[in-house]
Design an enzyme around this catalytic site. Sequence first.
Site, PDB file in Angstrom:
ATOM      1  N   GLU A  40       0.814  -1.129   0.038  1.00  0.00           N
ATOM      2  CA  GLU A  40      -0.154   0.011   0.055  1.00  0.00           C
ATOM      3  C   GLU A  40       0.706   1.430   0.030  1.00  0.00           C
ATOM      4  O   GLU A  40       2.041   1.260   0.519  1.00  0.00           O
ATOM      5  CB  GLU A  40      -1.036  -0.028   1.098  1.00  0.00           C
ATOM      6  CG  GLU A  40      -0.333  -0.327   2.656  1.00  0.00           C
ATOM      7  CD  GLU A  40      -0.160   0.873   3.452  1.00  0.00           C
ATOM      8  OE1 GLU A  40       0.072   2.205   2.865  1.00  0.00           O
ATOM      9  OE2 GLU A  40      -0.138   0.713   4.741  1.00  0.00           O
ATOM     10  N   ARG A  65       0.184  -2.113  12.285  1.00  0.00           N
ATOM     11  CA  ARG A  65      -0.261  -3.195  11.429  1.00  0.00           C
ATOM     12  C   ARG A  65      -0.743  -2.639  10.077  1.00  0.00           C
ATOM     13  O   ARG A  65      -1.627  -2.777   9.624  1.00  0.00           O
ATOM     14  CB  ARG A  65      -1.538  -3.714  12.025  1.00  0.00           C
ATOM     15  CG  ARG A  65      -1.307  -4.337  13.427  1.00  0.00           C
ATOM     16  CD  ARG A  65      -2.205  -5.171  14.081  1.00  0.00           C
ATOM     17  NE  ARG A  65      -2.793  -6.579  13.260  1.00  0.00           N
ATOM     18  CZ  ARG A  65      -2.217  -7.462  13.410  1.00  0.00           C
ATOM     19  NH1 ARG A  65      -1.226  -7.574  14.179  1.00  0.00           N
ATOM     20  NH2 ARG A  65      -2.507  -8.427  12.654  1.00  0.00           N
ATOM     21  N   CYS A  70       7.660  -0.960  -1.655  1.00  0.00           N
ATOM     22  CA  CYS A  70       8.619  -1.694  -1.817  1.00  0.00           C
ATOM     23  C   CYS A  70      10.123  -1.502  -0.614  1.00  0.00           C
ATOM     24  O   CYS A  70      10.594  -2.700  -0.127  1.00  0.00           O
ATOM     25  CB  CYS A  70       9.345  -2.233  -3.350  1.00  0.00           C
ATOM     26  SG  CYS A  70       9.989  -0.430  -3.850  1.00  0.00           S
ATOM     27  N   HIS A 108      13.143   0.086  -7.434  1.00  0.00           N
ATOM     28  CA  HIS A 108      12.531  -1.141  -6.917  1.00  0.00           C
ATOM     29  C   HIS A 108      13.666  -1.453  -5.814  1.00  0.00           C
ATOM     30  O   HIS A 108      14.743  -1.529  -6.502  1.00  0.00           O
ATOM     31  CB  HIS A 108      11.978  -2.145  -7.627  1.00  0.00           C
ATOM     32  CG  HIS A 108      11.154  -3.223  -6.986  1.00  0.00           C
ATOM     33  ND1 HIS A 108      10.450  -2.952  -5.979  1.00  0.00           N
ATOM     34  CD2 HIS A 108      11.559  -4.569  -7.069  1.00  0.00           C
ATOM     35  CE1 HIS A 108       9.719  -4.189  -5.421  1.00  0.00           C
ATOM     36  NE2 HIS A 108      10.632  -5.235  -6.287  1.00  0.00           N
ATOM     37  N   ASP A 122      10.694 -11.532  -2.852  1.00  0.00           N
ATOM     38  CA  ASP A 122       9.876  -9.940  -3.133  1.00  0.00           C
ATOM     39  C   ASP A 122       8.623  -9.934  -2.443  1.00  0.00           C
ATOM     40  O   ASP A 122       7.542 -10.489  -3.066  1.00  0.00           O
ATOM     41  CB  ASP A 122       9.904  -9.791  -4.643  1.00  0.00           C
ATOM     42  CG  ASP A 122       9.885  -8.347  -4.739  1.00  0.00           C
ATOM     43  OD1 ASP A 122       9.365  -7.415  -3.788  1.00  0.00           O
ATOM     44  OD2 ASP A 122      10.241  -7.715  -5.839  1.00  0.00           O
TER      45      ASP A 122
END
Length: 270
Positions: A40, A65, A70, A108, A122
């Site tokens: 997210e 939580r 990435c 990334h 990943d």
Amino acid sequence: MDPMDVDEYLTRLGVARPAAADLATLRHLQERHLAAVPFENLSIHLGEHITLDEDALFDKIVRRRRGGFCYELNGLFAALLRALGYDASLRAAQVFHADGTPGPPLDHAAIVVSLDEQWLVDVGFGRFSRHPLRLSGVDAQADPEGEFLLLDAPHGDVDVLLDGKPQYRLERRPRPLADFVPMTWWQATSPSSHFTRSLTCSRPTSQGRVTLSGDKLIETVDGVRNELRLTSPEAIRAAYRVYFGMTLTRLPTPPDESPLTSGALSPTLP
């Protein structure tokens, strides 16, 4: 990461402390991380500063939580793997554009784990492999998300393909998490970043995937896509709680209402 933090992290994943740092355990940890911790980018649209510091990431992902993108997800997961006895390090990658050209360096962050051989792990790319991928594999590798192929690329890099479509070009050399700080800032602030232009929260399920994008809830079950428009802030908050285990005190600002995409903010690279 101290032992108490490790136990709290494993509890977040719904996993008991493993007896061995082997491939079977790595596979299970990756599956559970993907299922429990969403991909997210809400922080960008909540005005939250993203810090690539292990303590800050632990507080966000484990204690509060939440999920992340990435650099956050793979950065903290790599730290957990090292604490469990794995030889795990980050690698930079260039994400391929739709026209097949690779994006900028450090676009990334992924993880490489060295066991008897090297494995690509990943948990921070959205839809990607649910299981570790053999980095030296020359044959296609089957995964619940599709068929992956890892091919040699220029300068010793590795191109990762999903169902024949290039996903990203992976560097071979290890990178410290600090190397990704400038690109994290760009991804979170630039109007040219797809993260500032989109709002997403997504995770795989046993039958497919569930994604919440603003007020649009998308569930894919056995290949069938179902889309529902949520009509109130209460319904959106409930969806974050029910589908992603996230309790939000306020909702993120949709990208079309954000100063990042209206031209009010035009950051320059450091």
